[in-house]
Design an enzyme around this catalytic site. Structure first.
Site, PDB file in Angstrom:
ATOM      1  N   LYS A   1      -3.686  -9.142  -7.942  1.00 58.46           N
ATOM      2  CA  LYS A   1      -3.774  -8.293  -9.137  1.00 58.46           C
ATOM      3  C   LYS A   1      -4.970  -8.696  -9.992  1.00 58.46           C
ATOM      4  O   LYS A   1      -5.777  -7.852 -10.402  1.00 58.46           O
ATOM      5  CB  LYS A   1      -2.483  -8.411  -9.959  1.00 58.46           C
ATOM      6  CG  LYS A   1      -2.599  -7.823 -11.354  1.00 58.46           C
ATOM      7  CD  LYS A   1      -1.319  -7.975 -12.133  1.00 58.46           C
ATOM      8  CE  LYS A   1      -1.200  -9.247 -12.936  1.00 58.46           C
ATOM      9  NZ  LYS A   1      -2.061  -9.336 -14.119  1.00 58.46           N
ATOM     10  N   ASN A   2      -5.075  -9.993 -10.272  1.00 57.81           N
ATOM     11  CA  ASN A   2      -6.107 -10.446 -11.213  1.00 57.81           C
ATOM     12  C   ASN A   2      -7.532 -10.328 -10.666  1.00 57.81           C
ATOM     13  O   ASN A   2      -8.491 -10.427 -11.421  1.00 57.81           O
ATOM     14  CB  ASN A   2      -5.846 -11.898 -11.641  1.00 57.81           C
ATOM     15  CG  ASN A   2      -4.689 -11.982 -12.615  1.00 57.81           C
ATOM     16  OD1 ASN A   2      -4.143 -10.953 -13.035  1.00 57.81           O
ATOM     17  ND2 ASN A   2      -4.299 -13.197 -12.981  1.00 57.81           N
TER      18      ASN A   2
ATOM     19  N   ARG B   1      -3.732 -14.780 -27.592  1.00 55.71           N
ATOM     20  CA  ARG B   1      -4.642 -14.210 -26.593  1.00 55.71           C
ATOM     21  C   ARG B   1      -5.723 -13.312 -27.198  1.00 55.71           C
ATOM     22  O   ARG B   1      -5.778 -12.102 -26.938  1.00 55.71           O
ATOM     23  CB  ARG B   1      -3.861 -13.450 -25.535  1.00 55.71           C
ATOM     24  CG  ARG B   1      -2.853 -14.306 -24.833  1.00 55.71           C
ATOM     25  CD  ARG B   1      -2.238 -13.629 -23.659  1.00 55.71           C
ATOM     26  NE  ARG B   1      -3.054 -13.744 -22.481  1.00 55.71           N
ATOM     27  CZ  ARG B   1      -2.683 -13.300 -21.282  1.00 55.71           C
ATOM     28  NH1 ARG B   1      -1.543 -12.704 -21.129  1.00 55.71           N
ATOM     29  NH2 ARG B   1      -3.456 -13.444 -20.248  1.00 55.71           N
TER      30      ARG B   1
ATOM     31  N   ASP C   1      -0.375 -19.784 -14.413  1.00 57.20           N
ATOM     32  CA  ASP C   1       0.438 -18.710 -13.835  1.00 57.20           C
ATOM     33  C   ASP C   1       1.475 -19.219 -12.836  1.00 57.20           C
ATOM     34  O   ASP C   1       2.277 -18.429 -12.335  1.00 57.20           O
ATOM     35  CB  ASP C   1      -0.468 -17.671 -13.146  1.00 57.20           C
ATOM     36  CG  ASP C   1      -1.162 -16.774 -14.157  1.00 57.20           C
ATOM     37  OD1 ASP C   1      -0.836 -16.850 -15.345  1.00 57.20           O
ATOM     38  OD2 ASP C   1      -2.046 -15.985 -13.744  1.00 57.20           O
TER      39      ASP C   1
HETATM   40  C1  UD1 Z   1      -6.385 -14.529 -17.109  1.00 59.32           C
HETATM   41  C2  UD1 Z   1      -5.353 -14.015 -16.130  1.00 59.32           C
HETATM   42  C3  UD1 Z   1      -3.981 -14.625 -16.467  1.00 59.32           C
HETATM   43  C4  UD1 Z   1      -4.076 -16.142 -16.506  1.00 59.32           C
HETATM   44  C5  UD1 Z   1      -5.197 -16.599 -17.427  1.00 59.32           C
HETATM   45  C6  UD1 Z   1      -5.439 -18.095 -17.362  1.00 59.32           C
HETATM   46  C7  UD1 Z   1      -6.213 -11.819 -15.595  1.00 59.32           C
HETATM   47  C8  UD1 Z   1      -6.053 -10.347 -15.700  1.00 59.32           C
HETATM   48  N1  UD1 Z   1      -5.310 -12.566 -16.251  1.00 59.32           N
HETATM   49  O1  UD1 Z   1      -5.990 -14.094 -18.402  1.00 59.32           O
HETATM   50  O2  UD1 Z   1      -3.061 -14.209 -15.453  1.00 59.32           O
HETATM   51  O3  UD1 Z   1      -2.859 -16.668 -16.998  1.00 59.32           O
HETATM   52  O4  UD1 Z   1      -6.436 -15.950 -17.052  1.00 59.32           O
HETATM   53  O5  UD1 Z   1      -5.682 -18.514 -16.083  1.00 59.32           O
HETATM   54  O6  UD1 Z   1      -7.093 -12.297 -14.906  1.00 59.32           O
HETATM   55  N2  UD1 Z   1      -9.198 -17.273 -25.401  1.00 59.32           N
HETATM   56  C9  UD1 Z   1      -9.749 -17.241 -26.651  1.00 59.32           C
HETATM   57  N3  UD1 Z   1     -10.669 -16.263 -26.926  1.00 59.32           N
HETATM   58  C10 UD1 Z   1     -11.049 -15.338 -26.016  1.00 59.32           C
HETATM   59  C11 UD1 Z   1     -10.491 -15.389 -24.739  1.00 59.32           C
HETATM   60  C12 UD1 Z   1      -9.554 -16.367 -24.463  1.00 59.32           C
HETATM   61  O7  UD1 Z   1      -9.415 -18.054 -27.514  1.00 59.32           O
HETATM   62  O8  UD1 Z   1     -11.890 -14.496 -26.327  1.00 59.32           O
HETATM   63  C13 UD1 Z   1      -8.182 -18.309 -25.074  1.00 59.32           C
HETATM   64  C14 UD1 Z   1      -6.804 -17.707 -24.776  1.00 59.32           C
HETATM   65  O9  UD1 Z   1      -6.065 -17.488 -25.945  1.00 59.32           O
HETATM   66  C15 UD1 Z   1      -6.177 -18.760 -23.886  1.00 59.32           C
HETATM   67  C16 UD1 Z   1      -7.396 -19.296 -23.098  1.00 59.32           C
HETATM   68  O10 UD1 Z   1      -8.551 -18.921 -23.853  1.00 59.32           O
HETATM   69  O11 UD1 Z   1      -5.638 -19.802 -24.648  1.00 59.32           O
HETATM   70  C17 UD1 Z   1      -7.534 -18.770 -21.698  1.00 59.32           C
HETATM   71  O12 UD1 Z   1      -7.419 -17.373 -21.703  1.00 59.32           O
HETATM   72  P1  UD1 Z   1      -8.155 -16.435 -20.640  1.00 59.32           P
HETATM   73  O13 UD1 Z   1      -8.701 -17.238 -19.525  1.00 59.32           O
HETATM   74  O14 UD1 Z   1      -9.069 -15.532 -21.373  1.00 59.32           O
HETATM   75  O15 UD1 Z   1      -6.937 -15.588 -20.086  1.00 59.32           O
HETATM   76  P2  UD1 Z   1      -7.037 -14.107 -19.598  1.00 59.32           P
HETATM   77  O16 UD1 Z   1      -8.399 -13.861 -19.067  1.00 59.32           O
HETATM   78  O17 UD1 Z   1      -6.469 -13.201 -20.606  1.00 59.32           O
END
Ligand code: UD1
Length: 418
Positions: free
Chosen positions: A22-23, A121, A304
Site C-alpha cells: 500500500k505505502n 502527524r 507499523d
Molecule cells: C508513513 C507511512 C506510515 C508509517 C510512517 C512511518 C505511508 C503512506 N505511510 O507515514 O505507514 O507509519 O511513514 O514509517 O507511507 N512529521 C513532522 N512533520 C512533517 C512530517 C512528519 O513532524 O511534515 C513527523 C510525524 O509526526 C511523525 C514522524 O515525522 O512523528 C514520521 O512521520 P512520517 O514519516 O511523515 O509518516 P508518514 O509519511 O505520514
C-alpha cells in the site's frame, strides 16, 4: 458495518502470498500526475486506500483503468488542481498529490489530511520544502494552497525523517529547474520504488534508499512503467501469525531483504526462520521469549509492526519492552489487547508487556490500521470467539486478509452489515 469473527486456537500451516505494498502504491500512483502520459503500474493491491486514490485521480480529471492488479492512468486529461475534504479526510497520504500537481501545473489546493488517529502527524516539513523550492503556501479554510510560477532545485534538510515528506518533495523536484538535494531523507524501500518509477519515465534521481538523494530536474517525463514492491508490513504480520499459532507458514512473493530487523526480532523470540529469494518460512517457537523493541525509521524496527509484536510479547516468557519513537499516541491497541487478557502498562513512549498472559476472545474495536492487525493476531490465539468491529481500518491496508488466513487454517469470517 462489517465485522470479523475469529474462533481462536487453530494451528496455521501452508502458504500465504503477499500483495503489493500500500505505502509504495500510493506515491507511485500519485506520481503518474507528473507525466501527462498513459502510465502503467502493476502489482497494485486491491485496498480501500487505493480506491480512494483512484477517486482522487479521477476527481482531478485522470482516466483510470484498473484491471486485476494493473492500473493504467492517463494523466493527459487533468483539468483540476484541487482535492476536497470529502475525498482526503479518510487518507492522510492524499497530501502526496501536492508535490506532483505543484510541479506540473504550478498550483495545488489540497484539503489538510485526516487518516489514522496516531498523533498529530503534521505536514509542515513537506510545506517548508516546497517553500524552499520557490512555492508560496497559504492555509485557509482547512485547505493548503500551494502556488509557484516555477519550482527551483534547492538543498533541503528534513529536521525529522519523513516518508511521505521525502516522497512529496522528490516528486516536486523531478521537473524543477536545476538540482535538488534531500538530506536526512527517509530510506524506506517504498522511496526506492517511487524513485525507480520516476526514473523509468526519464527522471534523474540518485541515492534513493540512502539518507542523501540527488535529483536533477528534467523538462519532461515519459510514461511510467513500474511494478509495486511486496508489502513488508503484510509480510511481517503473517510471520507473527505463524510464530504465535504453533504454525508453519511459508510467505511467498515477498522481499526478505526489506524485513531484516523484523526477522531478527522473530528469531530472538525463538521462531525458526528460513529465507529464500522471494519467500520466508517460519516455524513457531516451542516457547516464545520476551523482546525489546525500539521503533525507528528504516532500516530500524518499523513503527507499523509495533502493535503486532505485542501479541507474541504477551504470550512469551518474561517481560518485553516497546519504545515508540516515531509517533506519539501509537499505543491505542493496548487498551483493546488488555480487554483480551494482556497485561501492558504505558509510561510515555514506553510500553511494558508482561508475558505469559494468554488471550481470551472478546468484542473489540479496531482503532487504526496496524492496531486492527494486532487484534486479529490476538484473536487467532484467543480462547473462544473474538469479534472485531470497525474493520474498515483493516480494509485500508490488508488485501483479502480473511481469505488468506482461512486458507492456512484459521477459523475466521467476515460478517456483512445487514
Ligand atoms: C508513513 C507511512 C506510515 C508509517 C510512517 C512511518 C505511508 C503512506 N505511510 O507515514 O505507514 O507509519 O511513514 O514509517 O507511507 N512529521 C513532522 N512533520 C512533517 C512530517 C512528519 O513532524 O511534515 C513527523 C510525524 O509526526 C511523525 C514522524 O515525522 O512523528 C514520521 O512521520 P512520517 O514519516 O511523515 O509518516 P508518514 O509519511 O505520514
Amino acid at each position: 458495518m462489517d465485522k470479523i469473527l475469529i474462533n481462536g486456537g487453530n494451528r496455521l500451516s501452508g502458504t500465504i502470498e503477499i500483495s503489493g505494498a500500500k505505502n509504495a502504491a500510493l506515491p507511485v500512483l500519485f506520481s503518474s500526475i507528473l507525466t501527462g502520459k498513459v502510465n502503467t503500474i502493476s502489482n497494485v493491491p486491491g485496498l480501500a486506500d487505493i480506491k480512494t486514490t483512484v477517486k482522487l485521480l479521477e476527481h482531478i480529471g485522470c482516466r483510470v483503468n484498473w484491471n486485476g492488479n494493473t492500473m493504467v492512468i492517463d494523466s493527459s486529461t487533468i483539468n483540476s488542481h484541487e482535492a476536497s475534504y470529502d475525498l482526503v479526510r479518510t487518507m492522510r497520504a492524499s497530501c502526496l498529490m501536492m508535490g506532483p500537481l505543484l510541479s506540473r501545473f504550478g498550483e495545488a489546493k489540497v484539503s489538510l489530511p485526516g487518516g489514522c488517529a496516531i498523533g498529530a502527524r503534521p505536514i509542515n516539513l513537506h510545506l517548508k520544502a516546497f517553500e524552499e523550492m520557490g512555492a508560496e503556501i497559504t492555509i485557509e479554510h482547512g485547505y493548503v494552497h500551494a502556488k509557484a510560477k516555477k519550482l527551483c532545485g534547492a538543498k533541503i534538510y528534513f529536521d525529522t525523517v519523513t516518508v511521505t515528506g521525502t516522497e512529496n518533495v522528490m516528486m516536486a523536484a523531478v521537473m524543477a529547474e536545476g538540482e535538488t538535494i534531500l538530506e536526512n531523507a527517509a530510506m524506506e524501500p517504498e522511496i526506492v520504488n517511487l524513485a525507480n518509477a520516476l526514473n523509468s519515465a526519464g527522471a534523474k534521481i540518485e541515492g534513493a534508499g540512502d539518507s542523501i538523494i540527488k535529483i536533477s530536474g528534467v523538462k519532461e517525463l515519459k510514461d511510467i512503467k513500474e511494478a509495486i514492491i511486496p508489502d513488508r508490513v503484510e509480510t511481517g504480520t503473517y510471520l507473527v501469525a505463524g510464530a504465535i499459532t504453533n504454525g508453519e507458514l511459508t510467505i511467498t512473493k515477498c522481499n526478505p531483504h526489506d524485513l531484516e530487523i523484523v526477522l531478527s526480532k522473530l528469531k530472538e523470540m525463538g521462531a525458526e526462520i528460513k529465507i529464500g529469494a522471494n519467500e520466508i518460512s517460519i516455524k513457531a517457537a516451542t516457547h516464545l521469549k520476551s523482546v525489546k523493541i525500539t521503533t525507528t525509521p528504516h532500516p530500524g524496527f518499523p513503527t507499523d509492526m509495533q502493535a503486532q509484536f505485542m501479541v507474541p510479547a504477551s504470550l512469551a516468557k518474561g517481560t518485553s519492552v516497546f519504545n515508540e519513537t516515531v509517533f506519539e499516541n501509537r499505543f491505542m491497541h493496548v487498551a483493546e489487547l488488555i480487554r483480551m487478557g494482556a497485561e501492558i502498562s504505558i509510561d510515555g513512549h514506553t510500553a511494558i508487556v508482561t508475558g505469559e498472559r494468554p488471550f481470551s476472545g472478546a468484542s473489540v474495536m479496531a482503532t487504526d490500521l496496524r492496531a486492527s492487525a494486532s487484534l486479529v493476531l490476538a484473536g487467532l490465539v484467543a480462547d473462544g470467539t473474538t469479534e472485531i468491529n470497525r474493520i474498515y481500518h483493516l480494509d485500508r491496508g490488508y488485501e483479502k486478509m480473511e481469505e488468506k488466513l482461512k486458507n492456512v487454517g484459521a477459523d475466521i469470517k467476515r460478517v456483512k452489515a445487514s
